[in-house]
Design a protein around this motif. Structure first.
Motif, mmCIF file in Angstrom:
data_model
loop_
_atom_site.group_PDB
_atom_site.id
_atom_site.type_symbol
_atom_site.label_atom_id
_atom_site.label_comp_id
_atom_site.label_asym_id
_atom_site.label_seq_id
_atom_site.Cartn_x
_atom_site.Cartn_y
_atom_site.Cartn_z
ATOM 1 N N ALA A 19 52.751 47.811 -8.817
ATOM 2 C CA ALA A 19 52.983 48.777 -9.894
ATOM 3 C C ALA A 19 52.194 48.424 -11.150
ATOM 4 O O ALA A 19 51.837 49.307 -11.936
ATOM 5 N N LYS A 20 51.908 47.134 -11.331
ATOM 6 C CA LYS A 20 51.123 46.676 -12.479
ATOM 7 C C LYS A 20 49.615 46.721 -12.204
ATOM 8 O O LYS A 20 48.807 46.156 -12.942
ATOM 9 N N ASN A 21 49.258 47.421 -11.126
ATOM 10 C CA ASN A 21 47.861 47.652 -10.758
ATOM 11 C C ASN A 21 47.107 46.406 -10.309
ATOM 12 O O ASN A 21 45.880 46.344 -10.395
ATOM 13 N N TYR A 22 47.829 45.403 -9.795
ATOM 14 C CA TYR A 22 47.150 44.318 -9.092
ATOM 15 C C TYR A 22 46.694 44.862 -7.739
ATOM 16 O O TYR A 22 47.312 45.764 -7.180
ATOM 17 N N ASP A 23 45.618 44.290 -7.212
ATOM 18 C CA ASP A 23 45.078 44.764 -5.936
ATOM 19 C C ASP A 23 46.126 44.599 -4.846
ATOM 20 O O ASP A 23 46.531 43.474 -4.517
ATOM 21 N N ALA A 24 46.567 45.729 -4.264
ATOM 22 C CA ALA A 24 47.675 45.717 -3.300
ATOM 23 C C ALA A 24 47.387 44.839 -2.091
ATOM 24 O O ALA A 24 48.249 44.078 -1.638
ATOM 25 N N LYS A 25 46.157 44.934 -1.558
ATOM 26 C CA LYS A 25 45.878 44.182 -0.332
ATOM 27 C C LYS A 25 45.873 42.673 -0.574
ATOM 28 O O LYS A 25 46.328 41.901 0.269
ATOM 29 N N ILE A 26 45.376 42.248 -1.734
ATOM 30 C CA ILE A 26 45.364 40.810 -2.045
ATOM 31 C C ILE A 26 46.785 40.303 -2.265
ATOM 32 O O ILE A 26 47.166 39.227 -1.769
ATOM 33 N N ILE A 27 47.600 41.075 -2.983
ATOM 34 C CA ILE A 27 48.995 40.692 -3.230
ATOM 35 C C ILE A 27 49.752 40.585 -1.912
ATOM 36 O O ILE A 27 50.494 39.619 -1.670
ATOM 37 N N LEU A 28 49.592 41.570 -1.045
ATOM 38 C CA LEU A 28 50.270 41.559 0.251
ATOM 39 C C LEU A 28 49.817 40.377 1.104
ATOM 40 O O LEU A 28 50.615 39.729 1.784
ATOM 41 N N PHE A 29 48.512 40.104 1.068
ATOM 42 C CA PHE A 29 47.939 39.019 1.867
ATOM 43 C C PHE A 29 48.499 37.665 1.423
ATOM 44 O O PHE A 29 48.953 36.857 2.245
ATOM 45 N N LEU A 30 48.500 37.414 0.117
ATOM 46 C CA LEU A 30 49.004 36.141 -0.411
ATOM 47 C C LEU A 30 50.512 36.017 -0.201
ATOM 48 O O LEU A 30 51.016 34.944 0.162
ATOM 49 N N ALA A 31 51.232 37.119 -0.422
ATOM 50 C CA ALA A 31 52.687 37.108 -0.230
ATOM 51 C C ALA A 31 53.034 36.833 1.235
ATOM 52 O O ALA A 31 54.018 36.126 1.531
ATOM 53 N N ALA A 32 52.238 37.371 2.146
ATOM 54 C CA ALA A 32 52.476 37.162 3.578
ATOM 55 C C ALA A 32 52.362 35.688 3.941
ATOM 56 O O ALA A 32 53.218 35.133 4.649
ATOM 57 N N PHE A 33 51.303 35.021 3.466
ATOM 58 C CA PHE A 33 51.130 33.597 3.765
ATOM 59 C C PHE A 33 52.254 32.762 3.156
ATOM 60 O O PHE A 33 52.771 31.833 3.792
ATOM 61 N N ALA A 34 52.642 33.095 1.923
ATOM 62 C CA ALA A 34 53.727 32.352 1.275
ATOM 63 C C ALA A 34 55.020 32.504 2.080
ATOM 64 O O ALA A 34 55.746 31.524 2.322
ATOM 65 N N ILE A 76 45.536 45.669 7.299
ATOM 66 C CA ILE A 76 45.625 44.286 7.794
ATOM 67 C C ILE A 76 46.580 43.470 6.926
ATOM 68 O O ILE A 76 47.465 42.774 7.434
ATOM 69 N N ALA A 77 46.409 43.548 5.605
ATOM 70 C CA ALA A 77 47.262 42.791 4.683
ATOM 71 C C ALA A 77 48.718 43.227 4.809
ATOM 72 O O ALA A 77 49.630 42.391 4.838
ATOM 73 N N ALA A 78 48.940 44.544 4.903
ATOM 74 C CA ALA A 78 50.302 45.062 5.039
ATOM 75 C C ALA A 78 50.917 44.628 6.360
ATOM 76 O O ALA A 78 52.096 44.269 6.433
#
Length: 462
Positions: free
Chosen positions: A19-34, A328-330
């Motif tokens: 919602a704060k306009n961070y790149d969705a795919k990068i956020i999803l990708f990093l959150a997935a690994f965490a 892929i990230a999702a």
């Protein structure tokens, strides 16, 4: 219990950052690994097709599995459609289609009759111009002056153009391709059997709502039949557009024509199955080669025609960057949620609940709508959960379409009611008004459309 709390924290955090306009795919990708590493730490095994032999390295093997799966036929199809669209845009075929559709519009003198007509024709153009922002730029440069000349107020014209890319039932849409894959059917089957049954009535109701709402606001603001003064900035937007022969307008819809021919004309009358098994990738290649050959004959420049072919591959790269990478990230994020056990807990908790179908429908559609409104696009949320929706609904004996379809339609519609969506910002900047002014004009038709989609989805598939 800890798993639920952790999953909710991650979902809220991801939603907030998107919602704060961070790149969705990068956020999803990093959150997935965490989340995958938290799962390992809590003793939950990571299931992969090729285990590494170390639980601490298995998250990377899981990521590889997701890449392999999404880079298959669905990823290839989406990338090829983007490549095709890039080439169509370069040779001016999309401009030719807009010019062809604009001609009859210019002859209509009743301003408010134009509102639903332009809305529906604009949504048809989404079949060949999948980018809402790109379509808005093109229409503001070419169609907007014609609408103003006809006497339409600036805000009405802008509002109609801002809602031209919504829920067109096209088998070429990347989201339709993805949903069809998870339903194990073709995108044409999905659109004809499920999507169109909901989207076409919703579009017609939205068109009528547009007419009433825009007329009401124009009357209240005293902006009916405002004289048109040509805008220099619009001239600049349109000065580079060189329209090719108008018969080029057939090229952008070639894939749809060929898809219908191969699937509906060449049929085995005994089995009812197509005699020629042509998928979207093959059809897209055929649709590419025909205009390339025509361009070569028309321009007689072999070297330039070969060079232009590169745009197809550049467009494929754009398709990977914009859509496939997000899928892929999702997908990896959803796999992480499954690894920590939240999906199993969700299905177990709703298994014995009466009316679980509507609950799931409102939950997933509401999530797509909320994050879509805040971020300008609900597509990231849609791609995040479309993979697990069939798994959840099958376990709970709920129709998958009841949950997946309204979420998909809501994710697409909400974009035109978000003040931070690219399409709204483009229209507002051209008209030199606050984006909220455009949202005021688009919100009622959009929310009527969402309500219609939810109601019809429950009626047909609930």
């Amino acid at each position: 219990m800890y798993e639920i709390l952790i999953s909710i924290i991650f979902l809220i955090t991801v939603g907030y950052l998107v919602a704060k306009n961070y790149d969705a795919k990068i956020i999803l990708f990093l959150a997935a690994f965490a989340l995958l590493y938290i799962s390992v730490f809590m003793g939950h095994p990571i299931e992969t097709t090729t285990p590494t032999g170390s639980i601490w390295l298995d998250p990377f093997a899981k990521a590889t599995d997701v890449f392999k799966m999404q880079m298959g036929i669905v990823g290839l199809t989406i990338m090829m459609l983007f490549g095709f669209a890039a080439y169509m845009n370069h040779i001016g075929a999309n401009d030719a289609m807009v010019a062809v559709l604009s001609k009859p519009i210019k002859k209509i003198r009743s301003v408010y009759i134009l509102v639903p007509i332009v809305f529906l024709l604009g949504n048809m153009l989404q079949m060949v111009l999948p980018s809402a922002a790109g379509l808005a730029i093109l229409l503001m440069a070419t169609l907007y002056p014609a609408l103003r000349t006809a006497g339409m107020s600036p805000l009405t014209a802008g509002a109609v153009i801002a809602t031209t890319a919504t829920i067109t039932p096209t088998p070429l849409g990347s989201d339709n391709v993805v949903v069809a894959q998870h339903l194990n059917i073709t995108s044409l089957e999905y659109v004809m059997k499920y999507h169109a049954k909901i989207s076409i009535p919703a579009l017609l109701i939205m068109a009528f709502t547009h007419l009433l709402w825009q007329r009401y606001l124009d009357k209240r603001a005293g902006t009916m039949n405002v004289p048109y003064t040509p805008d220099h900035s619009l001239d600049k937007m349109g000065e580079k557009i060189v329209i090719p022969p108008l018969w080029y307008a057939i090229f952008p819809i070639l894939p749809i024509i060929l898809l219908l021919i191969f699937n509906l004309v060449f049929l085995d009358h005994e089995t009812g199955k197509p005699l020629l098994k042509m998928g979207l990738p093959e059809i897209t290649l055929i649709s590419m080669l025909i205009p390339i050959f025509i361009e070569l004959i028309r321009k007689r420049n072999f070297k330039q025609s070969i060079k232009d072919f590169n745009l197809f591959f550049e467009g494929m790269g754009q398709g990977f960057y914009q859509v496939v990478s997000l899928i892929i990230a999702a997908g990896l994020f959803v796999e992480a949620l499954k690894s920590i056990g939240i999906i199993t807990m969700l299905t177990d908790s709703l298994n014995d609940v009466e009316g679980a179908g509507p609950i799931l429908m409102f939950f997933f559609s509401g999530m797509a709508g909320l994050i879509g409104f805040l971020s300008g696009s609900g597509i990231a949320v849609f791609h995040s959960f479309i993979k697990i929706i069939p798994e959840i609904t099958q376990q709970m004996d709920v129709n998958t379409v009841l949950v997946a379809l309204p979420m998909q339609l809501t994710a697409n519609l909400i974009r035109s009611a978000s003040p931070v969506a690219a399409v709204i910002i483009i229209v507002a900047s051209v008209l030199k008004v606050n984006p909220l002014t455009i949202v005021k004009r688009t919100s009622v038709p959009v929310f009527v459309g969402i309500f219609t989609c939810l109601t019809l989805s429950y009626y047909f598939y609930g």
